[in-house]
Design a protein around this motif. Structure first.
Motif: not given
Length: 391
Positions: A193-195, A232-235, A279-280
């Motif tokens: 959701l954050l991404i 966010g992608e890394f997390v 994001a997608v």
């Protein structure tokens, strides 16, 4: 034996039985690097006409998906291979010698190309001088100037992003290990959701001139280039690794994960550009990475884990850094007035790919591999991945 019994027998009896190296993810690194290559070579090699236009629409967005794959993979692999008794300084030293020597070679290659060929595809060295120190220090993605971010070696901006990932990883891993296993999926949902909130936040930025993909310069930099926005992608990769280690991953076979990625890419091609460039594609990429990891855990063979793909994955970082120069070498050899046709486009792509692979092989063998052997290789007796230690 039922399918459930068969799957249980293929799963490791204990965390100590988990493979340290996930060959399918090594192969997947090559796939991600090729996505970026295709998006860049398409700018030069597309034939004119309707065929070229259709291919271009499909190919240009592929690079964005490749970068997302790299960032999620980074979090997953670092978590999987983290050492039980490690310190932040030791980790940072290993990552420095893994990343920086190759980056320096790529930077020098950029300087050489600008010096020899000057204006055209490349700006002159003099035009790029303001970017010299930021790029050498790998902080150029933090500056809201796309010419600076993409200076010298076009793709090195992602290393500036990765530098933030590496700096945060020791503390981040400790935090993620404190999450109770049954709550990991909630955290995944929150990160996703954050991404998706990043493009909306970008709309609050000052108005600016149009840049890439119909976005303003500020929007494109904030969504795609700013290191903090890509965190966010890394997390997500870190959380996915923990989920797989905790045996809480959903049952998605690798073939189905590829179909999910294909369907996700179809959505990427139709989505608004501010959501499409990052994001997608996150969820389809996450599904593929976790499914590929599970394939290795269950000792299933796949195209990704074959010896050729593993070798290509091993040189993928060097390939990623040098592929843009390889494209320009081929272009300058055949002439800058190259007018591609269907057949010549295929020949150009294959020639550029061959040059890039050979250059990457040399860089891997002469620079990256010796540095990894000296500074970045796990020494015997240093234990299992730290993520397998239960919280």
């Amino acid at each position: 034996m039922t399918s459930a019994q068969k799957e249980a027998s293929e799963s490791p009896d204990s965390l100590a039985d988990l493979p340290l190296q996930l060959n399918s993810l090594t192969g997947l690194r090559w796939v991600a690097a090729c996505m970026v290559f295709v998006s860049h070579v398409a700018y030069v090699a597309l034939p004119t006409g309707e065929v070229g236009q259709r291919i271009g629409t499909f190919a240009f967005m592929m690079g964005y998906l490749g970068v997302t794959t790299f960032f999620v993979l980074s979090g997953f692999v670092l978590t999987w291979s983290a050492r039980t008794e490690d310190t932040a300084p030791k980790f940072w030293r290993r990552r420095f010698f893994k990343i920086y020597p190759n980056h320096l070679i790529g930077f020098l290659a950029g300087v050489a190309f600008m010096t020899w060929w000057g204006q055209g595809i490349f700006l002159s060295v003099g035009d790029q001088l303001p970017a010299l120190i930021p790029q050498l220090l790998l902080v150029h993605s933090w500056i809201p100037d796309l010419d600076l971010a993409f200076s010298f070696n076009l793709v090195s901006w992602t290393l500036s992003v990765e530098a933030l990932f590496y700096f945060c990883f020791p503390l981040l891993l400790k935090a993620v290990r404190r999450i109770r296993p049954e709550r990991l999926w909630y955290w995944v949902g929150g990160v996703v959701l954050l991404i998706f909130a990043i493009p909306q936040a970008a709309k609050l930025l000052p108005a600016g001139e149009l840049s890439f993909e119909g976005l303003t310069t500020w929007e494109y930099w904030f969504i795609y280039v700013l290191p903090l926005a890509r965190m966010g992608e890394f997390v997500l990769g870190v959380l996915l690794a923990r989920i797989v280690l905790e045996k809480r991953w959903i049952k998605v076979p690798l073939w189905l994960a590829w179909l999910v990625l294909a369907g996700g890419y179809a959505v990427v091609l139709k989505a608004p550009k501010d959501y499409a460039i990052v994001a997608v594609g996150v969820l389809p990429v996450a599904v593929l990475i976790a499914a590929a990891a599970m394939s290795d855990v269950q000792k299933r063979r796949s195209l990704l884990s074959g010896p050729v793909m593993v070798w290509l994955g091993s040189i993928s970082y060097a390939f990623y850094l040098l592929h843009f120069f390889a494209i320009q070498v081929v272009l300058h050899v055949i002439g800058l007035d190259f007018r591609p046709t269907n057949l010549s486009s295929v020949a150009f792509v294959l020639g550029s790919l061959a040059v890039a692979v050979l250059a990457a092989w040399a860089l891997y063998e002469l620079v990256e591999k010796p540095m990894m052997r000296r500074f970045a290789t796990k020494r015997r007796g240093e234990g299992r991945p730290s993520a397998v230690v239960r919280s």
